[in-house]
Design a protein around this motif. Sequence first.
Motif, short mmCIF file in Angstrom:
data_model
loop_
_atom_site.label_atom_id
_atom_site.label_comp_id
_atom_site.label_asym_id
_atom_site.label_seq_id
_atom_site.Cartn_x
_atom_site.Cartn_y
_atom_site.Cartn_z
N GLU A 1 0.84 -1.20 0.00
CA GLU A 1 0.00 0.00 0.00
C GLU A 1 0.87 1.25 0.00
O GLU A 1 1.87 1.32 0.71
N VAL A 2 0.49 2.23 -0.80
CA VAL A 2 1.14 3.54 -0.77
C VAL A 2 0.47 4.35 0.34
O VAL A 2 -0.76 4.48 0.37
N CYS A 3 1.28 4.87 1.25
CA CYS A 3 0.75 5.55 2.44
C CYS A 3 1.38 6.93 2.62
O CYS A 3 2.48 7.19 2.16
N ASP A 4 0.67 7.74 3.36
CA ASP A 4 1.20 9.04 3.77
C ASP A 4 2.07 8.85 5.00
O ASP A 4 1.87 7.92 5.79
N SER A 5 3.02 9.75 5.17
CA SER A 5 3.79 9.80 6.41
C SER A 5 3.75 11.24 6.90
O SER A 5 3.32 12.15 6.18
N CYS A 6 4.16 11.43 8.12
CA CYS A 6 4.13 12.76 8.73
C CYS A 6 5.54 13.15 9.16
O CYS A 6 6.32 12.31 9.61
N MET A 7 5.86 14.43 9.02
CA MET A 7 7.15 14.93 9.46
C MET A 7 6.93 15.70 10.77
O MET A 7 6.19 16.69 10.80
#
Length: 169
Positions: free
Chosen positions: A157-163
């Motif tokens: 799955e392509v997912c978002d990440s957070c900085m």
Amino acid sequence: MDFILRPWRREDVEDVLRYANNEKIARNLRNIFPYPYIRTDAENFVNSCLEADETCQMFRAIEAEGRAVGSIALCRGGDVYVRTAELGYWLAEDCWGQGIMTQAVRQICQEGFEQWDDLVRIYAEPYARNAPSRRVLEKAGFALEGVLRQNVFKEGEVCDSCMYALLRE
């Protein structure tokens, strides 16, 4: 639950094997942290922590009730990122929700800023879906700097990440 941060020891391999072999933990970490997690994974991990150069890497065991129940680390960047460090961590599922990781994050960040006096920034990049890890960072004083859309590929799955980042100031 009380805990301490301490250097890794060879005898921690059994605890790492016991607690790290958890699909729920591996799901929220990079692929270098496998599932299933086998003895050679635990041995290689502990050895890498023992061999780390403390001028640029700080690996600590999270010990509770006499067992290594997790890991937390700061790794300095190179090149133009030399004054930043990336924070990474995992914790045994039995210890979730007890405030251990928030305190561990605060402690290692303080230690990092003290040991590396030129360090200006510590960052972490949890997956956007990992709300508990994001809460840990926020409680520890990290600020959300942005969401990196479609940034990682995990479990098909392509997912978002957070900085998230914590500044020395």
